[in-house]
Design a protein around this motif. Sequence first.
Motif, PDB file in Angstrom:
ATOM      1  N   UNK A 152       0.790  -1.229  -0.076  1.00 27.81           N
ATOM      2  CA  UNK A 152      -0.122   0.035   0.055  1.00 27.81           C
ATOM      3  C   UNK A 152       0.889   1.114  -0.004  1.00 27.81           C
ATOM      4  N   UNK A 153       0.694   2.174  -0.826  1.00 29.33           N
ATOM      5  CA  UNK A 153       1.298   3.306  -0.979  1.00 29.33           C
ATOM      6  C   UNK A 153       0.942   4.335   0.182  1.00 29.33           C
ATOM      7  N   UNK A 154       1.790   4.850   1.239  1.00 31.90           N
ATOM      8  CA  UNK A 154       1.507   5.613   2.298  1.00 31.90           C
ATOM      9  C   UNK A 154       1.649   7.215   2.223  1.00 31.90           C
ATOM     10  N   UNK A 155       0.792   7.918   2.595  1.00 34.33           N
ATOM     11  CA  UNK A 155       1.117   9.283   2.728  1.00 34.33           C
ATOM     12  C   UNK A 155       2.235   9.426   3.614  1.00 34.33           C
ATOM     13  N   UNK A 156       3.216  10.616   3.299  1.00 35.25           N
ATOM     14  CA  UNK A 156       4.204  10.929   4.184  1.00 35.25           C
ATOM     15  C   UNK A 156       4.750  12.164   4.011  1.00 35.25           C
ATOM     16  N   UNK A 157       5.593  12.744   5.000  1.00 29.59           N
ATOM     17  CA  UNK A 157       6.168  14.091   5.028  1.00 29.59           C
ATOM     18  C   UNK A 157       7.544  13.880   4.927  1.00 29.59           C
ATOM     19  N   UNK A 158       8.382  14.636   4.495  1.00 30.55           N
ATOM     20  CA  UNK A 158       9.879  14.298   4.606  1.00 30.55           C
ATOM     21  C   UNK A 158      10.399  15.667   4.807  1.00 30.55           C
ATOM     22  N   UNK A 209      -7.378   3.966   2.926  1.00 29.06           N
ATOM     23  CA  UNK A 209      -8.176   2.977   3.915  1.00 29.06           C
ATOM     24  C   UNK A 209      -8.175   1.717   3.348  1.00 29.06           C
ATOM     25  N   UNK A 210      -8.164   0.691   4.191  1.00 35.18           N
ATOM     26  CA  UNK A 210      -8.054  -0.784   3.674  1.00 35.18           C
ATOM     27  C   UNK A 210      -8.701  -1.723   4.731  1.00 35.18           C
ATOM     28  N   UNK A 266     -18.505  21.484   2.486  1.00 37.05           N
ATOM     29  CA  UNK A 266     -19.005  21.782   3.852  1.00 37.05           C
ATOM     30  C   UNK A 266     -19.255  20.503   4.655  1.00 37.05           C
ATOM     31  N   UNK A 267     -19.400  20.682   5.747  1.00 33.56           N
ATOM     32  CA  UNK A 267     -19.694  19.649   6.880  1.00 33.56           C
ATOM     33  C   UNK A 267     -18.312  18.958   6.882  1.00 33.56           C
ATOM     34  N   UNK A 268     -18.291  17.635   7.701  1.00 27.21           N
ATOM     35  CA  UNK A 268     -17.128  17.079   8.412  1.00 27.21           C
ATOM     36  C   UNK A 268     -17.135  15.613   7.882  1.00 27.21           C
ATOM     37  N   UNK A 269     -15.881  15.198   8.103  1.00 28.97           N
ATOM     38  CA  UNK A 269     -15.738  13.621   7.645  1.00 28.97           C
ATOM     39  C   UNK A 269     -14.571  13.156   8.469  1.00 28.97           C
ATOM     40  N   UNK A 270     -14.327  11.886   8.676  1.00 26.27           N
ATOM     41  CA  UNK A 270     -13.422  11.571   9.490  1.00 26.27           C
ATOM     42  C   UNK A 270     -12.132  11.242   8.576  1.00 26.27           C
ATOM     43  N   UNK A 271     -10.833  11.486   9.193  1.00 27.41           N
ATOM     44  CA  UNK A 271      -9.474  11.045   8.436  1.00 27.41           C
ATOM     45  C   UNK A 271      -9.276   9.473   8.755  1.00 27.41           C
ATOM     46  N   UNK A 272      -9.546   9.211   9.905  1.00 25.13           N
ATOM     47  CA  UNK A 272      -9.507   7.686  10.043  1.00 25.13           C
ATOM     48  C   UNK A 272     -10.535   6.796   9.838  1.00 25.13           C
ATOM     49  N   UNK A 273     -10.109   5.603   9.518  1.00 22.91           N
ATOM     50  CA  UNK A 273     -11.146   4.658   9.220  1.00 22.91           C
ATOM     51  C   UNK A 273     -11.879   4.083  10.437  1.00 22.91           C
ATOM     52  N   UNK A 274     -12.746   4.696  10.829  1.00 22.84           N
ATOM     53  CA  UNK A 274     -13.379   4.483  12.206  1.00 22.84           C
ATOM     54  C   UNK A 274     -13.899   3.066  12.182  1.00 22.84           C
ATOM     55  N   UNK A 275     -14.689   2.590  11.088  1.00 24.30           N
ATOM     56  CA  UNK A 275     -15.377   1.282  11.242  1.00 24.30           C
ATOM     57  C   UNK A 275     -14.392   0.078  11.117  1.00 24.30           C
ATOM     58  N   UNK A 276     -13.298   0.156  10.458  1.00 23.99           N
ATOM     59  CA  UNK A 276     -12.090  -0.811  10.268  1.00 23.99           C
ATOM     60  C   UNK A 276     -11.552  -0.705  11.711  1.00 23.99           C
ATOM     61  N   UNK A 277     -11.174   0.314  12.302  1.00 21.24           N
ATOM     62  CA  UNK A 277     -10.464   0.305  13.462  1.00 21.24           C
ATOM     63  C   UNK A 277     -11.373  -0.127  14.617  1.00 21.24           C
ATOM     64  N   UNK A 278     -12.685   0.175  14.551  1.00 21.38           N
ATOM     65  CA  UNK A 278     -13.607  -0.536  15.539  1.00 21.38           C
ATOM     66  C   UNK A 278     -13.460  -2.058  15.510  1.00 21.38           C
ATOM     67  N   UNK A 279     -13.472  -2.603  14.397  1.00 21.67           N
ATOM     68  CA  UNK A 279     -13.837  -3.881  13.910  1.00 21.67           C
ATOM     69  C   UNK A 279     -12.572  -4.752  14.148  1.00 21.67           C
ATOM     70  N   UNK A 280     -11.335  -3.794  14.161  1.00 21.97           N
ATOM     71  CA  UNK A 280     -10.105  -4.727  14.360  1.00 21.97           C
ATOM     72  C   UNK A 280      -9.399  -4.408  15.670  1.00 21.97           C
ATOM     73  N   UNK A 281      -9.997  -3.784  16.576  1.00 22.50           N
ATOM     74  CA  UNK A 281      -9.463  -2.887  17.782  1.00 22.50           C
ATOM     75  C   UNK A 281      -8.698  -4.024  18.652  1.00 22.50           C
ATOM     76  N   UNK A 282      -9.374  -5.374  18.596  1.00 20.04           N
ATOM     77  CA  UNK A 282      -8.693  -6.421  19.419  1.00 20.04           C
ATOM     78  C   UNK A 282      -7.173  -6.768  18.844  1.00 20.04           C
TER      79      UNK A 282
END
Length: 257
Positions: A1-7, A53-54, A166-182
């Motif tokens: 997966x190609x990752x965003x980064x800062x140098x 996201x993945x 307009x409006x907001x959205x999550x940067x994190x993939x909240x559903x996948x994080x929630x599903x895989x928190x364990x």
Amino acid sequence: MKLYHRELGHGKPLIILHGLFGSSDNWMSIARELESDYKIYLVDQRNHGQSANNEEFSYTAMADDLNEFINEHGIEKPYILGHSMGGKTAMKFAITHADMWKKLIVVDIAPKAYPVRHDTILEGLKSIDVTNLKSRGDADRQLANYVSDLGTRQFLLKNLSRKSDGGFEWKINLPVIDKNIEAMGEGIEDRLAIEREVLFIRGEKSDYIQDKDNILIVQLFPNSEVKTVKNAGHWVHAEQPEVLIGMVREFLGSPKH
């Protein structure tokens, strides 16, 4: 997966991996202090920040992402620093790709398994009605029903992004994080001893690395040491940045080339 980064910076390569619910931006102030000596890569891990996201969310997947990132950018034997979730990603990578790194710094996480610690945070984040959210203040008031500490809420709400229409959205993939928190609490099962130098940094007020964990740490990383930052909890880099920077410099040295 190609990752965003800062140098930023010049010198020997140093890759920094953030923790759960974080992003590369969380470590920018630390990177600014180190950029005179190192070429720093601040990486957004999958399902975080500006990376993709993945559905797969595991330390094996994130270690593979890191391997791909290093190869893609032609990075030779980097230093790697990981905090919390990023620390486990770094440990997994260090063991499975033992010939691809020079020194490793793990901040406030041990290789052991942890019980789920973030269920209340996840419930709070899921309670925010992002679709109808009018302001960050509204989000903070909703999250305060679950998370009392203002600093923690401010950290978490950095993951809210304004949409262009307009409006907001999550940067994190909240559903996948929630599903895989364990899975984020899983221990590093590998038992390949790595002789290269590894530094574990723990916060004095944090219980993530306990004295009894030294046995497991030495089993996996025989040439390792654990240092404690006084008056710091889990977010060592935010609470005692100058002390952390000093420990990093002392451990890595200050190579210019």
